[in-house]
Every structure is written in structure tokens, then in C-alpha cells.
Design an enzyme around this catalytic site. Sequence first.
Site, PDB file in Angstrom:
ATOM      1  NE  ARG A   1      -5.191  -6.909   6.899  1.00 24.93           N
ATOM      2  CZ  ARG A   1      -4.275  -6.288   7.371  1.00 24.93           C
ATOM      3  NH1 ARG A   1      -4.018  -5.038   7.693  1.00 24.93           N
ATOM      4  NH2 ARG A   1      -3.175  -6.813   7.996  1.00 24.93           N
TER       5      ARG A   1
ATOM      6  NE  ARG B   1      -4.337   3.711   7.525  1.00 22.78           N
ATOM      7  CZ  ARG B   1      -4.234   3.508   8.834  1.00 22.78           C
ATOM      8  NH1 ARG B   1      -4.373   2.265   9.463  1.00 22.78           N
ATOM      9  NH2 ARG B   1      -3.583   4.242   9.643  1.00 22.78           N
TER      10      ARG B   1
ATOM     11  NE  ARG C   1     -31.923  -7.682  17.969  1.00 25.69           N
ATOM     12  CZ  ARG C   1     -31.334  -8.887  18.189  1.00 25.69           C
ATOM     13  NH1 ARG C   1     -30.424  -9.377  17.663  1.00 25.69           N
ATOM     14  NH2 ARG C   1     -31.710  -9.300  19.483  1.00 25.69           N
TER      15      ARG C   1
ATOM     16  N   GLY D   1       2.088   3.236   2.219  1.00 24.01           N
ATOM     17  CA  GLY D   1       3.434   3.158   3.262  1.00 24.01           C
ATOM     18  C   GLY D   1       4.448   2.379   2.400  1.00 24.01           C
ATOM     19  CB  THR D   2       4.541  -1.054   0.852  1.00 24.48           C
ATOM     20  OG1 THR D   2       4.143  -1.612   1.991  1.00 24.48           O
ATOM     21  CG2 THR D   2       5.701  -1.858   0.138  1.00 24.48           C
TER      22      THR D   2
ATOM     23  CG  LEU E   1     -13.000 -12.131  10.178  1.00 24.60           C
ATOM     24  CD1 LEU E   1     -14.507 -12.066  10.593  1.00 24.60           C
ATOM     25  CD2 LEU E   1     -12.577 -13.756  10.174  1.00 24.60           C
TER      26      LEU E   1
ATOM     27  N   GLY F   1       0.854  -1.157   0.066  1.00 27.02           N
ATOM     28  CA  GLY F   1       0.008   0.049  -0.027  1.00 27.02           C
ATOM     29  C   GLY F   1       0.840   1.168   0.015  1.00 27.02           C
TER      30      GLY F   1
ATOM     31  CB  ILE G   1      -8.289  -4.488   1.531  1.00 29.43           C
ATOM     32  CG1 ILE G   1      -8.150  -3.847   2.798  1.00 29.43           C
ATOM     33  CG2 ILE G   1      -7.981  -6.058   1.786  1.00 29.43           C
ATOM     34  CD1 ILE G   1      -8.927  -4.515   4.078  1.00 29.43           C
ATOM     35  CG  ASP G   2      -6.910   0.402   3.227  1.00 24.85           C
ATOM     36  OD1 ASP G   2      -7.805  -0.512   3.762  1.00 24.85           O
ATOM     37  OD2 ASP G   2      -5.969   0.990   3.753  1.00 24.85           O
TER      38      ASP G   2
HETATM   39  O1  F6P Z   1      -4.329  -0.933   5.098  1.00 31.47           O
HETATM   40  C1  F6P Z   1      -4.997  -2.063   5.397  1.00 31.47           C
HETATM   41  C2  F6P Z   1      -5.638  -2.028   6.535  1.00 31.47           C
HETATM   42  O2  F6P Z   1      -6.456  -3.505   6.427  1.00 31.47           O
HETATM   43  C3  F6P Z   1      -6.812  -0.970   6.654  1.00 31.47           C
HETATM   44  O3  F6P Z   1      -8.047  -1.181   6.197  1.00 31.47           O
HETATM   45  C4  F6P Z   1      -6.895  -1.313   8.460  1.00 31.47           C
HETATM   46  O4  F6P Z   1      -7.020   0.031   9.082  1.00 31.47           O
HETATM   47  C5  F6P Z   1      -5.308  -1.509   8.829  1.00 31.47           C
HETATM   48  O5  F6P Z   1      -4.861  -2.013   7.610  1.00 31.47           O
HETATM   49  C6  F6P Z   1      -5.473  -2.537   9.913  1.00 31.47           C
HETATM   50  O6  F6P Z   1      -4.016  -2.642  10.095  1.00 31.47           O
HETATM   51  P1  F6P Z   1      -3.434  -3.534  11.192  1.00 31.47           P
HETATM   52  O7  F6P Z   1      -3.656  -4.977  10.587  1.00 31.47           O
HETATM   53  O8  F6P Z   1      -1.964  -3.253  11.277  1.00 31.47           O
HETATM   54  O9  F6P Z   1      -4.220  -3.678  12.604  1.00 31.47           O
END
Ligand code: F6P
Length: 306
Positions: free
Chosen positions: A233, A130, A121, A63-64, A231, A61, A85-86
Site C-alpha cells: 500500500r 481481503r 525451496r 466501507g467509505t 508494503l 473503498g 488496492i483490493d
Molecule cells: O482494504 C485494503 C486493505 O489493505 C486490505 O487488503 C487489508 O486486508 C486491509 O486493508 C488492511 O487493513 P489495516 O491497514 O487496517 O490492517
Amino acid sequence: MLTPRDVTGILRLGGTILGTTNRGNPFAYPVTTSEGIHDYSDRCVEMFHKLGLGALIVIGGDGTLAIAHQFCERGIPVVGVPKTIDNDIVGTTNCFGFDTAVAFATDAIDRLHTTAEAHHRIMIAEVMGRYAGWIALYAGVAGGADAILIPEIPFDIALVAEDLRARDRWGAKFSIVVVAEGAHPAGGTTSLVQAARDGYVERLGGIGAQVSEALAGATGKETRSVVLGHLQRGGAPTSSDRVLATRFGGKAVELVQRGDFGTMVAFDPPDIVARRLEDVVGKTKTVPLDHDLLLTAKALGVTFGD
Ligand code: F6P
């Protein structure tokens, strides 16, 4: 050395066989000595040359990819591949991983309908993403959510409650709400489970439970919330993600062969193209407010709390 023996049969797996860390920025590596943060990038560059590597294909992503870009500026031949996934990487309509997360979240929302309808409900699903609402928007629409709350549209809980009460009045005795982890009320702040520290970025979460409590109070209905969390991911990638990852891989190898470094492969339908890393890193691709899916969802009566 990676051999065919190492990679045969992994197409259907998520995750990584190489090992990874979200805490391993070599330019700012957190260590637990009195000296604090260290810069290990020189050592990485040295090791790259010592190992006789010809190029680095970096998958991840923002950061990488930002770290990849920094190494590129240090003379390392880099090609980036957007995987999150974001789906929030600039310059590509899709990142692989996104479709799998959306498929899982859609299935989860389908399952929440059972209790929602049976017990009249409001059922709330908090999804990841994120600071971008892509997963919430896509899974919310695919799962038939009645309210979708995303970071791009700060919400007014009173408006959400009013729309859900209106559903009750015309006979729909249940509602489904999808909340992106980065969603926040107008004038409010993003809900965190952990602030940024020691090389870790801040961790988002908790907004689903807050929305649940607020909607219970405002509608008088029973509400329940569930956090889909990691889940989203895991498990087997969808066929679309497998195809996209394969196309990205093919393009990355082509760029390496051509010596076209400092680039990131990207999906620009119907083509796989190359973007300059410096044009894509350090930015976030959020959901545009005029996105057709957003507008169509609104036209269909889905509330975004605005
Ligand atoms: O960036 C991918 C992500 O799955 C975000 O959607 C989520 O906020 C974050 O990583 C969760 O990161 P970690 O696994 O470090 O809690």
C-alpha cells in the site's frame, strides 16, 4: 481551504494529505464511555452546511463509499471515487491503488525466485485483497507463480502439494506459491489475526504460514513464507494508477458541475463513466470463476488447489 500550494508535487505520493481513518464511521463511531457506539452523522450534516460546502467527493473503498451513500440519503450531495488496492468495488473494472499493489507484489515474487531456485525451496508470498483474489491472481500470473490460492476457490492442500511434487519430477526444483490473505481450505474458514471489534472490521492474515507448514509436510521440501502486508500500500503509485486517478478526478469534478450526485466514477474501458452509488455499495466484486486470466493461468499449468 486547499490551494495549489497544498497539492503541487503530490502526484508521485501514495496515502493522503487530508488525513483519514478506517475507524471513523460517523453513523457508528466507537467511543470509550459506558454509552458505547455513537451516531455522529447529524453533526456531520450540520457541519457540512455550516461550512457552506457545495458537494462532497469521497475517495475510498467499499466501507467509505457505503458511508458516502448513507450521507447521500441524508441529502448531502456526494460523488464517490473508488480507491482500494483490493480492486473489489462493483461497477468498475479497476480501482486506483490496485495496479501499484500488483506491481509491488510482482517485484517481490521476482525476488523470491532467487532463493527458491538457489535453495530448491517452495517460497510463499501472502498478499492482501481481503475477500477477493485480484492481487493474488494478477501478481501471481505476472510473477510466474506455480500455485495461486484465492478466496474464490477454496483449496485442497493435497492437490497443491501433488502439483508441486510433479514439478520436482520433471526437474523444476523450486516452486512459487502466491496466497491471498482471504484464501482458505475447502471446508475451512478464513484465517484472521484479529476478530471484528469496536468499529474495526476483522483483520485477515496468517494463511501463508499455514500453507507453508502444510506444504513442507506434504512435499518434504523446505518452505519459507513471507507476508507482503502494508508494503503493497506504500510508495510511489504506478503511472497507470496516476492516470486512472487523474481521469477519475476529472470525471468527479464534471459530475459535481452537472449536479449529478449520488454517483461513483467508474472505469468501463475505454471510458470513465458514472454509476449510481446504491448499485455498487455493500457488494464485493470477486474474481469470476470464468475470468479469462484465471482460465489461462490454469491452462498454463498454474494450480489453484481445486
Ligand atoms: O482494504 C485494503 C486493505 O489493505 C486490505 O487488503 C487489508 O486486508 C486491509 O486493508 C488492511 O487493513 P489495516 O491497514 O487496517 O490492517
